[in-house]
Motif scaffolding. Structure first.
Motif, PDB file in Angstrom:
ATOM      1  N   GLY A   4      -6.789  16.310  -1.512  1.00 36.91           N
ATOM      2  CA  GLY A   4      -6.385  15.012  -0.978  1.00 36.91           C
ATOM      3  C   GLY A   4      -7.564  14.067  -0.759  1.00 36.91           C
ATOM      4  O   GLY A   4      -8.584  14.443  -0.192  1.00 36.91           O
ATOM      5  N   PHE A   5      -7.374  12.823  -1.203  1.00 39.31           N
ATOM      6  CA  PHE A   5      -8.333  11.748  -0.921  1.00 39.31           C
ATOM      7  C   PHE A   5      -7.602  10.417  -1.054  1.00 39.31           C
ATOM      8  O   PHE A   5      -8.086   9.460  -1.653  1.00 39.31           O
ATOM      9  CB  PHE A   5      -9.528  11.808  -1.877  1.00 39.31           C
ATOM     10  CG  PHE A   5     -10.764  11.106  -1.356  1.00 39.31           C
ATOM     11  CD1 PHE A   5     -11.463  11.623  -0.279  1.00 39.31           C
ATOM     12  CD2 PHE A   5     -11.229   9.946  -1.948  1.00 39.31           C
ATOM     13  CE1 PHE A   5     -12.605  10.999   0.199  1.00 39.31           C
ATOM     14  CE2 PHE A   5     -12.370   9.307  -1.478  1.00 39.31           C
ATOM     15  CZ  PHE A   5     -13.066   9.833  -0.407  1.00 39.31           C
ATOM     16  N   ALA A   6      -6.406  10.380  -0.486  1.00 38.36           N
ATOM     17  CA  ALA A   6      -5.561   9.196  -0.637  1.00 38.36           C
ATOM     18  C   ALA A   6      -6.060   8.062   0.255  1.00 38.36           C
ATOM     19  O   ALA A   6      -6.573   8.279   1.352  1.00 38.36           O
ATOM     20  CB  ALA A   6      -4.118   9.532  -0.280  1.00 38.36           C
ATOM     21  N   MET A   7      -5.918   6.843  -0.242  1.00 38.60           N
ATOM     22  CA  MET A   7      -6.318   5.644   0.487  1.00 38.60           C
ATOM     23  C   MET A   7      -5.085   4.955   1.074  1.00 38.60           C
ATOM     24  O   MET A   7      -4.000   4.966   0.486  1.00 38.60           O
ATOM     25  CB  MET A   7      -7.019   4.661  -0.451  1.00 38.60           C
ATOM     26  CG  MET A   7      -8.186   5.239  -1.222  1.00 38.60           C
ATOM     27  SD  MET A   7      -9.661   5.366  -0.216  1.00 38.60           S
ATOM     28  CE  MET A   7     -10.763   6.223  -1.360  1.00 38.60           C
ATOM     29  N   VAL A   8      -5.260   4.349   2.231  1.00 33.24           N
ATOM     30  CA  VAL A   8      -4.202   3.523   2.795  1.00 33.24           C
ATOM     31  C   VAL A   8      -3.997   2.320   1.891  1.00 33.24           C
ATOM     32  O   VAL A   8      -4.962   1.658   1.478  1.00 33.24           O
ATOM     33  CB  VAL A   8      -4.558   3.067   4.220  1.00 33.24           C
ATOM     34  CG1 VAL A   8      -3.494   2.105   4.757  1.00 33.24           C
ATOM     35  CG2 VAL A   8      -4.692   4.272   5.147  1.00 33.24           C
ATOM     36  N   ASP A   9      -2.742   2.047   1.568  1.00 35.47           N
ATOM     37  CA  ASP A   9      -2.407   0.905   0.718  1.00 35.47           C
ATOM     38  C   ASP A   9      -1.996  -0.274   1.589  1.00 35.47           C
ATOM     39  O   ASP A   9      -1.090  -0.170   2.416  1.00 35.47           O
ATOM     40  CB  ASP A   9      -1.269   1.260  -0.235  1.00 35.47           C
ATOM     41  CG  ASP A   9      -0.927   0.109  -1.164  1.00 35.47           C
ATOM     42  OD1 ASP A   9      -0.104  -0.741  -0.773  1.00 35.47           O
ATOM     43  OD2 ASP A   9      -1.488   0.054  -2.273  1.00 35.47           O
ATOM     44  N   SER A  10      -2.681  -1.377   1.422  1.00 35.50           N
ATOM     45  CA  SER A  10      -2.353  -2.596   2.155  1.00 35.50           C
ATOM     46  C   SER A  10      -2.173  -3.723   1.155  1.00 35.50           C
ATOM     47  O   SER A  10      -3.124  -4.146   0.493  1.00 35.50           O
ATOM     48  CB  SER A  10      -3.474  -2.945   3.145  1.00 35.50           C
ATOM     49  OG  SER A  10      -3.182  -4.129   3.841  1.00 35.50           O
ATOM     50  N   ALA A  11      -0.930  -4.170   1.019  1.00 39.19           N
ATOM     51  CA  ALA A  11      -0.589  -5.258   0.094  1.00 39.19           C
ATOM     52  C   ALA A  11      -1.095  -4.973  -1.319  1.00 39.19           C
ATOM     53  O   ALA A  11      -1.602  -5.859  -2.002  1.00 39.19           O
ATOM     54  CB  ALA A  11      -1.160  -6.582   0.600  1.00 39.19           C
ATOM     55  N   GLY A  12      -0.980  -3.715  -1.735  1.00 39.80           N
ATOM     56  CA  GLY A  12      -1.342  -3.349  -3.095  1.00 39.80           C
ATOM     57  C   GLY A  12      -2.797  -3.017  -3.299  1.00 39.80           C
ATOM     58  O   GLY A  12      -3.201  -2.686  -4.423  1.00 39.80           O
ATOM     59  N   SER A  13      -3.606  -3.062  -2.249  1.00 44.02           N
ATOM     60  CA  SER A  13      -5.031  -2.743  -2.358  1.00 44.02           C
ATOM     61  C   SER A  13      -5.368  -1.553  -1.478  1.00 44.02           C
ATOM     62  O   SER A  13      -4.812  -1.381  -0.392  1.00 44.02           O
ATOM     63  CB  SER A  13      -5.888  -3.944  -1.938  1.00 44.02           C
ATOM     64  OG  SER A  13      -5.651  -5.050  -2.779  1.00 44.02           O
ATOM     65  N   SER A  14      -6.304  -0.728  -1.960  1.00 44.51           N
ATOM     66  CA  SER A  14      -6.781   0.395  -1.163  1.00 44.51           C
ATOM     67  C   SER A  14      -7.757  -0.106  -0.116  1.00 44.51           C
ATOM     68  O   SER A  14      -8.647  -0.905  -0.418  1.00 44.51           O
ATOM     69  CB  SER A  14      -7.466   1.435  -2.055  1.00 44.51           C
ATOM     70  OG  SER A  14      -6.544   1.985  -2.970  1.00 44.51           O
ATOM     71  N   VAL A  15      -7.576   0.355   1.122  1.00 40.45           N
ATOM     72  CA  VAL A  15      -8.452  -0.080   2.205  1.00 40.45           C
ATOM     73  C   VAL A  15      -9.088   1.135   2.861  1.00 40.45           C
ATOM     74  O   VAL A  15      -8.525   2.221   2.885  1.00 40.45           O
ATOM     75  CB  VAL A  15      -7.692  -0.898   3.269  1.00 40.45           C
ATOM     76  CG1 VAL A  15      -7.185  -2.196   2.677  1.00 40.45           C
ATOM     77  CG2 VAL A  15      -6.543  -0.095   3.873  1.00 40.45           C
ATOM     78  N   ASN A  16     -10.296   0.923   3.365  1.00 43.37           N
ATOM     79  CA  ASN A  16     -11.004   1.936   4.141  1.00 43.37           C
ATOM     80  C   ASN A  16     -11.340   1.340   5.495  1.00 43.37           C
ATOM     81  O   ASN A  16     -12.114   0.393   5.597  1.00 43.37           O
ATOM     82  CB  ASN A  16     -12.279   2.382   3.430  1.00 43.37           C
ATOM     83  CG  ASN A  16     -11.986   3.126   2.148  1.00 43.37           C
ATOM     84  OD1 ASN A  16     -12.093   2.569   1.067  1.00 43.37           O
ATOM     85  ND2 ASN A  16     -11.590   4.379   2.272  1.00 43.37           N
ATOM     86  N   TRP A  17     -10.731   1.905   6.506  1.00 39.10           N
ATOM     87  CA  TRP A  17     -10.955   1.408   7.856  1.00 39.10           C
ATOM     88  C   TRP A  17     -12.099   2.168   8.510  1.00 39.10           C
ATOM     89  O   TRP A  17     -12.121   3.402   8.502  1.00 39.10           O
ATOM     90  CB  TRP A  17      -9.686   1.601   8.693  1.00 39.10           C
ATOM     91  CG  TRP A  17      -8.531   0.745   8.274  1.00 39.10           C
ATOM     92  CD1 TRP A  17      -8.582  -0.510   7.747  1.00 39.10           C
ATOM     93  CD2 TRP A  17      -7.137   1.076   8.365  1.00 39.10           C
ATOM     94  NE1 TRP A  17      -7.309  -0.983   7.512  1.00 39.10           N
ATOM     95  CE2 TRP A  17      -6.405  -0.033   7.883  1.00 39.10           C
ATOM     96  CE3 TRP A  17      -6.445   2.190   8.827  1.00 39.10           C
ATOM     97  CZ2 TRP A  17      -5.016  -0.048   7.840  1.00 39.10           C
ATOM     98  CZ3 TRP A  17      -5.063   2.188   8.786  1.00 39.10           C
ATOM     99  CH2 TRP A  17      -4.347   1.081   8.293  1.00 39.10           C
ATOM    100  N   LEU A  18     -13.025   1.442   9.093  1.00 39.35           N
ATOM    101  CA  LEU A  18     -14.097   2.036   9.893  1.00 39.35           C
ATOM    102  C   LEU A  18     -14.207   1.210  11.157  1.00 39.35           C
ATOM    103  O   LEU A  18     -14.592   0.033  11.099  1.00 39.35           O
ATOM    104  CB  LEU A  18     -15.427   2.044   9.140  1.00 39.35           C
ATOM    105  CG  LEU A  18     -16.602   2.656   9.909  1.00 39.35           C
ATOM    106  CD1 LEU A  18     -16.384   4.151  10.148  1.00 39.35           C
ATOM    107  CD2 LEU A  18     -17.918   2.420   9.182  1.00 39.35           C
TER     108      LEU A  18
END
Length: 641
Positions: A4-18
């Motif tokens: 697993g290394f799934a990204m959160v999808d926000s409006a069709g874009s992968s986001v990385n929250w820090l």
């Protein structure tokens, strides 16, 4: 096996929250009734200057909903200003709706009157009403990045029936969508469900994952081994990632009352990098600031260590933890993490179906037991530089691996026993270390065909254990085994209770004895099956190690290295020092990033080996033959084929 290394999808874009969980130093949970726009902006600017891009914010329920059919407009106005501040500074936030539990205390809205939060129809409807109304108020703000239903609801609402909790969660998520919320949503429960811990609190990670857009572990473990502590959050995130959803480490951190500045920095560095390598793609520390000005206010009055979880001191100056977050932000940017992934694993750690608690007529202790042995096995695999993934027996054991690890396993379902034997016949190595378990309930081997599978005749006596009398077990190899020469002796500390401090007495039939204990008894055996091997250890090595303080790294690391060699398993980067681990992320453009992580209290110098290439410095492009690491340091290099 895909890891697993799934990204959160926000409006069709992968986001990385820090980012951080946010309470202003002006009020803590009471910040919305004592709101200071100036202080909030100052606090956010400090976070942004250190590379952070998100906060998790909280609708403190007693203040926001003082009546069952009313919302406090003053709090709403202050939250609107809070959102504007995020927009101005270039950050976003994740609002959390049902915030009754906070930092060691449960805070009810005054009208709850003891009603059950999950099953009282009127109470559930009031929660849904609040969620929908608050979503409708703020969903159009560009500063809102996502939604969380609650904060650690298993503590606030306590444990409950799984079907009831899942129904409650489904209604809350529907309320977000009914309010127009289009952003990612999750529950905020901490991912403490039975699938991760072996303890059923009603919040099934498996079921809630199907309702939500990401899963959010909360990890604050107390350990007795430094390296287990380094991997504490990573292992839990790894367990959560098996469900295929994005994993956001929604809460982690420490109180400065519990760790010095130096050791706090080490903890953050290790937690951040090891969870990244475990498939985590978002991080929110607890929390942004200290609260020395709130010593008279609950919950800080009675939980004073909660005053000092901040990334900044109460005067706004950064603590070493914030500097570690800033350094990690630079690393994420330099590797362009949104376009990275973990490489597939050919080594699998098998999570028994019994851990998930759905098997009828079993002992709850047997459900809890696998967590500690799997975690210890995971640590040893990481120290052996072994790219390992987790495969859940309930979902069907992955069939595309070269090495299967079943550490200190008491229970396995019958189909899995035969499936693993077929995997060995097709060329895999299957390793099992036996354990009676820690309870007396049906104490013995829960394997469908133990004698035939391992090529032995067990010598168990009904209702009795064969106690380990020695304080240390010595395994001396009688044959070469995966790089361990005949004559090599590995030593292991002994631990366990009256049930688990025991070995499996066997006589070999089709199996070859590879190692014996100090009394000459078979301790490690291998049976040739087709083009592969089944390997049995008659001692519960991982279980014993899991109970020993300061045990890591122990000799299991060398055993796992030998198992990897026997399986012909390629490890992309090898470090001979077991206090230093290595793992790899691959970018979509073909670049591979090698993370070299030290678990030593001292400066160490290592010479990583790359069987199929070399290492280069990402800045200078110079070849790297040796790496010097500060205490608990991390170095990121480019792996070239």
């Amino acid at each position: 096996m895909r890891r697993g290394f799934a990204m959160v999808d926000s409006a069709g874009s992968s986001v990385n929250w820090l980012g951080v969980n946010f309470w202003s130093r002006e009020g803590g949970p009471r910040m919305w009734t004592r709101y200071s726009s100036e202080v909030v902006r100052e606090e956010l600017r400090t976070l942004r200057e250190h590379g952070l891009n998100i906060t998790r914010s909280f609708f403190f329920w007693p203040d926001f909903m003082p009546e069952p059919d009313g919302i406090d407009e003053n709090c709403v106005a202050n939250y609107e200003d809070f959102l504007r501040a995020h927009e101005e500074i270039g950050m976003s936030t994740i609002p959390t709706f049902l915030v009754g539990h906070m930092s060691g205390q449960n805070f009810d809205p005054p009208w709850r009157a003891g009603r059950d939060l999950y099953s009282d129809v009127w109470m559930v409807e009031r929660q849904a009403w609040f969620v929908e109304r608050m979503t409708r108020r703020f969903t159009d703000s560009p500063a809102v990045a996502g939604w969380l239903i609650s904060n650690e609801m298993p503590i606030y609402g306590e444990a409950a029936d799984r079907d009831v909790v899942s129904s409650w969660a489904r209604l809350m998520v529907r309320a977000v969508r009914a309010g127009g919320g289009h952003q990612p949503v999750s529950i905020g429960d901490g991912a403490w469900g039975v699938e991760v811990t072996g303890v059923d609190n009603g919040f099934s990670v498996r079921e809630l994952g199907e309702l939500t857009d990401f899963l959010g572990p909360h990890v604050y473990r107390m350990e007795d081994d430094q390296i287990r502590q380094h991997y504490a959050a990573a292992f839990i995130c790894e367990m959560v990632s098996t469900f295929g959803h994005p994993v956001v480490l929604e809460e982690f951190g420490l109180s400065s009352d519990f760790a010095s500045d130096e050791h706090a920095a080490h903890y953050y560095r290790q937690a951040l990098h090891n969870t990244l390598l475990a498939g985590t793609t978002g991080w929110m520390a607890w929390n942004n600031t200290d609260f020395d000005n709130l010593v008279e206010q609950d919950p800080y009055r009675h939980h004073p260590f909660e005053l000092h979880f901040g990334l900044t001191r109460v005067d706004g100056t950064p603590k070493p933890q914030l500097r570690e977050m800033a350094a990690f932000a630079r690393t994420l940017s330099e590797i362009d993490v949104a376009n990275c992934r973990r490489e597939d694993a050919r080594a699998a750690l098998v999570v028994p179906e019994h851990m998930e608690g759905d098997v009828p007529i079993t002992d709850p202790e047997d459900n809890r037991f696998p967590f500690s042995v799997l975690r210890q096995s995971y640590v040893s695999a990481k120290l052996a530089d072994l790219p390992v993934g987790l495969t859940r027996e309930r979902d069907g054991v992955s069939q595309d691996c070269s090495l299967y690890l079943l550490p200190s396993t008491k229970q396995l379902t019958a189909p899995s026993c035969y499936q693993l034997e077929r995997s060995a016949r097709d060329g895999a190595v299957v390793y099992v270390s036996y354990c009676h378990g820690t309870s007396e309930f049906q104490r013995g081997p829960w394997f469908a065909h133990l004698n035939e599978m391992f090529g032995i005749e067990h010598q168990l006596r009904y209702g009795l254990v064969d106690r380990i009398e020695h304080e240390r077990i010595e395994l001396t190899f009688t044959a070469d085994f995966g790089g361990l020469a005949a004559g090599t002796t590995l030593r292991f500390a002994v631990a366990g209770n009256e049930h688990s401090r025991s070995y499996l007495p066997v006589r070999p039939t089709d199996a070859e004895v590879v190692a014996v204990d100090q009394d000459g008894r078979p301790a490690l055996l291998r049976r040739k099956v087709g083009s592969g091997w089944i390997v049995l250890c008659t001692y519960p090595l991982e279980h014993m190690a899991s109970l020993v303080p300061g045990v890591n790294p122990d000799a299991t690391v060398r055993l796992y290295e030998a198992l990897a060699a026997t399986a012909g398993l390629s490890r992309p980067v090898l470090v001979d020092n077991p206090l230093v681990s290595a793992d790899v992320l691959r970018h979509d453009d073909g670049r591979r990033f090698a993370f070299v992580v030290s678990h030593s209290d001292h400066v160490v110098k290592v010479e990583p080996r790359v069987p199929a290439g070399g290492l280069v410095d990402p800045d200078s492009g110079a070849t790297v033959d040796s790496v010097e690491l500060e205490p608990h340091g991390v170095r990121v290099l480019v792996l070239e084929s």
